[in-house]
Motif scaffolding. Structure first.
Motif, mmCIF file in Angstrom:
data_model
loop_
_atom_site.group_PDB
_atom_site.id
_atom_site.type_symbol
_atom_site.label_atom_id
_atom_site.label_comp_id
_atom_site.label_asym_id
_atom_site.label_seq_id
_atom_site.Cartn_x
_atom_site.Cartn_y
_atom_site.Cartn_z
ATOM 1 N N MET A 1 46.304 37.043 9.564
ATOM 2 C CA MET A 1 46.759 36.611 8.238
ATOM 3 C C MET A 1 48.183 37.086 8.012
ATOM 4 S SD MET A 1 44.433 34.970 6.493
ATOM 5 C CE MET A 1 44.815 35.251 4.768
ATOM 6 N N CYS A 2 48.882 36.340 7.193
ATOM 7 C CA CYS A 2 50.183 36.785 6.699
ATOM 8 C C CYS A 2 50.202 36.453 5.222
ATOM 9 C CB CYS A 2 51.317 36.073 7.427
ATOM 10 S SG CYS A 2 52.963 36.512 6.787
ATOM 11 N N GLY A 3 49.814 37.441 4.386
ATOM 12 C CA GLY A 3 49.719 37.188 2.969
ATOM 13 C C GLY A 3 50.759 37.903 2.149
ATOM 14 N N ARG A 4 51.603 38.677 2.809
ATOM 15 C CA ARG A 4 52.668 39.393 2.112
ATOM 16 C C ARG A 4 53.767 39.690 3.122
ATOM 17 N NH1 ARG A 4 51.368 43.048 -1.956
ATOM 18 N NH2 ARG A 4 49.188 42.387 -1.885
ATOM 19 N N TYR A 5 55.015 39.518 2.730
ATOM 20 C CA TYR A 5 56.120 39.857 3.629
ATOM 21 C C TYR A 5 57.355 40.254 2.839
ATOM 22 C CZ TYR A 5 58.090 35.029 3.113
ATOM 23 O OH TYR A 5 58.620 33.846 2.665
ATOM 24 N N ALA A 6 58.400 40.627 3.527
ATOM 25 C CA ALA A 6 59.647 41.048 2.895
ATOM 26 C C ALA A 6 60.800 40.230 3.442
ATOM 27 C CB ALA A 6 59.902 42.540 3.156
ATOM 28 N N THR A 7 61.711 39.870 2.563
ATOM 29 C CA THR A 7 62.920 39.180 3.007
ATOM 30 C C THR A 7 64.095 39.603 2.132
ATOM 31 O OG1 THR A 7 63.974 37.023 3.357
ATOM 32 C CG2 THR A 7 62.361 37.142 1.592
ATOM 33 N N THR A 8 65.152 40.041 2.759
ATOM 34 C CA THR A 8 66.368 40.412 2.033
ATOM 35 C C THR A 8 67.480 39.422 2.334
ATOM 36 O OG1 THR A 8 67.010 41.914 3.846
ATOM 37 C CG2 THR A 8 65.756 42.858 2.041
ATOM 38 N N THR A 9 67.105 38.275 2.879
ATOM 39 C CA THR A 9 68.064 37.270 3.301
ATOM 40 C C THR A 9 68.716 36.584 2.110
ATOM 41 O OG1 THR A 9 66.749 36.824 5.276
ATOM 42 C CG2 THR A 9 68.362 35.166 4.658
ATOM 43 N N MET A 117 62.187 36.076 7.683
ATOM 44 C CA MET A 117 61.689 37.292 7.032
ATOM 45 C C MET A 117 62.181 38.524 7.773
ATOM 46 S SD MET A 117 57.633 37.396 8.207
ATOM 47 C CE MET A 117 57.228 35.840 7.437
ATOM 48 N N ASP A 118 62.225 39.631 7.035
ATOM 49 C CA ASP A 118 62.544 40.918 7.663
ATOM 50 C C ASP A 118 61.332 41.439 8.431
ATOM 51 O OD1 ASP A 118 64.672 40.411 5.989
ATOM 52 O OD2 ASP A 118 64.834 42.456 5.251
ATOM 53 N N GLY A 119 60.146 41.134 7.910
ATOM 54 C CA GLY A 119 58.903 41.563 8.535
ATOM 55 C C GLY A 119 57.747 41.252 7.610
ATOM 56 N N TRP A 120 56.526 41.502 8.087
ATOM 57 C CA TRP A 120 55.343 41.208 7.280
ATOM 58 C C TRP A 120 54.433 42.421 7.200
ATOM 59 C CZ3 TRP A 120 55.530 40.153 12.442
ATOM 60 C CH2 TRP A 120 54.380 40.366 13.217
ATOM 61 N N TYR A 121 53.550 42.394 6.207
ATOM 62 C CA TYR A 121 52.622 43.491 5.967
ATOM 63 C C TYR A 121 51.203 43.115 6.395
ATOM 64 C CZ TYR A 121 56.269 45.062 2.636
ATOM 65 O OH TYR A 121 57.445 45.452 2.041
ATOM 66 N N GLU A 122 50.480 44.118 6.844
ATOM 67 C CA GLU A 122 49.035 44.016 7.041
ATOM 68 C C GLU A 122 48.430 45.351 6.625
ATOM 69 O OE1 GLU A 122 47.297 41.558 7.432
ATOM 70 O OE2 GLU A 122 48.429 40.025 8.522
ATOM 71 N N TRP A 123 47.126 45.333 6.382
ATOM 72 C CA TRP A 123 46.440 46.524 5.892
ATOM 73 C C TRP A 123 45.319 46.951 6.831
ATOM 74 C CZ3 TRP A 123 49.048 43.215 2.950
ATOM 75 C CH2 TRP A 123 49.801 43.724 1.882
ATOM 76 N N VAL A 124 45.177 48.263 6.979
ATOM 77 C CA VAL A 124 44.085 48.849 7.755
ATOM 78 C C VAL A 124 43.344 49.819 6.832
ATOM 79 C CG1 VAL A 124 43.471 50.332 9.699
ATOM 80 C CG2 VAL A 124 45.294 48.630 9.959
ATOM 81 N N THR A 125 42.034 49.707 6.781
ATOM 82 C CA THR A 125 41.248 50.603 5.935
ATOM 83 C C THR A 125 41.090 51.949 6.613
ATOM 84 O OG1 THR A 125 40.036 48.736 4.988
ATOM 85 C CG2 THR A 125 39.043 50.929 4.751
ATOM 86 N N GLU A 126 41.558 52.983 5.935
ATOM 87 C CA GLU A 126 41.521 54.349 6.470
ATOM 88 C C GLU A 126 40.660 55.233 5.561
ATOM 89 O OE1 GLU A 126 42.861 54.958 9.209
ATOM 90 O OE2 GLU A 126 44.748 53.873 9.506
ATOM 91 N N PRO A 127 40.030 56.266 6.098
ATOM 92 C CA PRO A 127 39.301 57.216 5.240
ATOM 93 C C PRO A 127 40.287 58.009 4.399
ATOM 94 C CG PRO A 127 39.359 58.004 7.506
ATOM 95 C CD PRO A 127 39.918 56.614 7.529
ATOM 96 N N GLY A 128 40.033 58.101 3.092
ATOM 97 C CA GLY A 128 40.915 58.842 2.208
ATOM 98 C C GLY A 128 40.501 60.298 2.093
ATOM 99 N N GLY A 129 41.378 61.106 1.515
ATOM 100 C CA GLY A 129 41.108 62.533 1.381
ATOM 101 C C GLY A 129 39.945 62.825 0.470
ATOM 102 N N SER A 130 39.688 61.941 -0.515
ATOM 103 C CA SER A 130 38.589 62.163 -1.461
ATOM 104 C C SER A 130 37.293 61.540 -0.985
ATOM 105 C CB SER A 130 38.964 61.574 -2.827
ATOM 106 O OG SER A 130 39.172 60.182 -2.719
#
Length: 258
Positions: A1-9, A117-130
């Motif tokens: 998926m590519c649902g979010r990205y950044a561009t400073t162009t 685009m400058d690049g794109w975002y993806e997410w990985v689910t990580e265990p949190g401190g709480s």
């Protein structure tokens, strides 16, 4: 998926670099600011190759255009005069199925584009401190800092009930493919990059693109993509600034990437 990205162009700068026509002001009536958290339905920059409407026999030229991210098929109905009905947000299209999917097949034949685009975002689910899971964002960009160009498709929608008064609405989608190489550690899908060597064939408005351009790239083709964890600020589309691209403590992303 590519649902979010950044561009400073900046479109004017991009037009100079590519020897293209900047048509973004005509599309939007306003300029483009850097966007560090581009989301579906935002106005985005695209690169197309088209003939001049008044001189169709002249060679096609590169043009920088603003489009809505989320393709609206030409046959979509209007919810109210000049506004298309809301439907599934078609901000991504599978490269291996686009040519046979009703919403995209016409665009595959004659309306292909590049999405810078400058690049794109993806997410990985990580265990949190709480003990609660945390969705850790990662930013994928070229290690040398150069701009990426992703394969896209575009469409023109008009409210036919308005006749000659109907204004065209340009929209686009980003093609995705199976992730390869280290990118598989972040997500099983990725946007389809288009190398400069293939631009002419991909953007050609008079001929279909070679089928091999829709194939999954080789791992070596994306070996220069840097993967790094960035702040959780990215998780909210309300946040938008250069701080979103800061690299956070490497330990935040180490679990998923080793």
């Amino acid at each position: 998926m590519c649902g979010r990205y950044a561009t400073t162009t900046n479109p004017a700068t991009l037009a100079v670099e590519l020897d293209a026509l900047d048509e973004t002001s005509a599309d939007t009536g306003k300029g483009f600011d850097p966007n560090y958290n581009v989301a579906p339905t935002n106005q985005v920059l695209t690169v197309v190759e088209r003939h001049d409407r008044d001189h169709p026999q002249d060679p096609a030229t590169l043009r920088i255009r603003a489009m809505r991210w989320g393709l609206i098929p030409p046959w979509s109905k209007a919810a109210e005069p000049g506004i298309p009905a809301k439907g599934k947000p078609l901000f991504n299209a599978r490269a291996d199925k686009a040519a046979t999917t009703a919403s995209f097949r016409d665009a595959v034949k004659k309306r292909r584009c590049l999405v810078p685009m400058d690049g794109w975002y993806e997410w990985v689910t990580e265990p949190g401190g709480s003990g609660k899971a945390v969705k850790q964002p990662f930013f994928m960009s070229r290690a040398d800092g150069e701009r990426l160009y992703m394969a896209g498709l575009w469409s023109v929608w008009r409210d036919r009930s308005l006749g000659d008064e109907a204004k065209p609405l340009l929209s686009c989608t980003i093609l995705t493919t199976d992730a390869v190489g280290d990118l598989t550690k972040v997500h099983d899908r990725m946007p389809l990059p288009m190398s400069r060597a293939h631009w002419d064939a991909w953007l050609d408005p008079d001929h279909p693109a070679p089928e091999e351009l829709l194939e999954t790239p080789r791992p070596e083709d994306v070996s220069d993509i840097l993967i790094r964890p960035v702040p959780l600020l990215v998780n909210s589309v309300r946040n938008n600034g250069p701080e979103l691209l800061d690299t956070v403590d490497e330990q935040a992303g180490q679990i998923s990437l080793i």
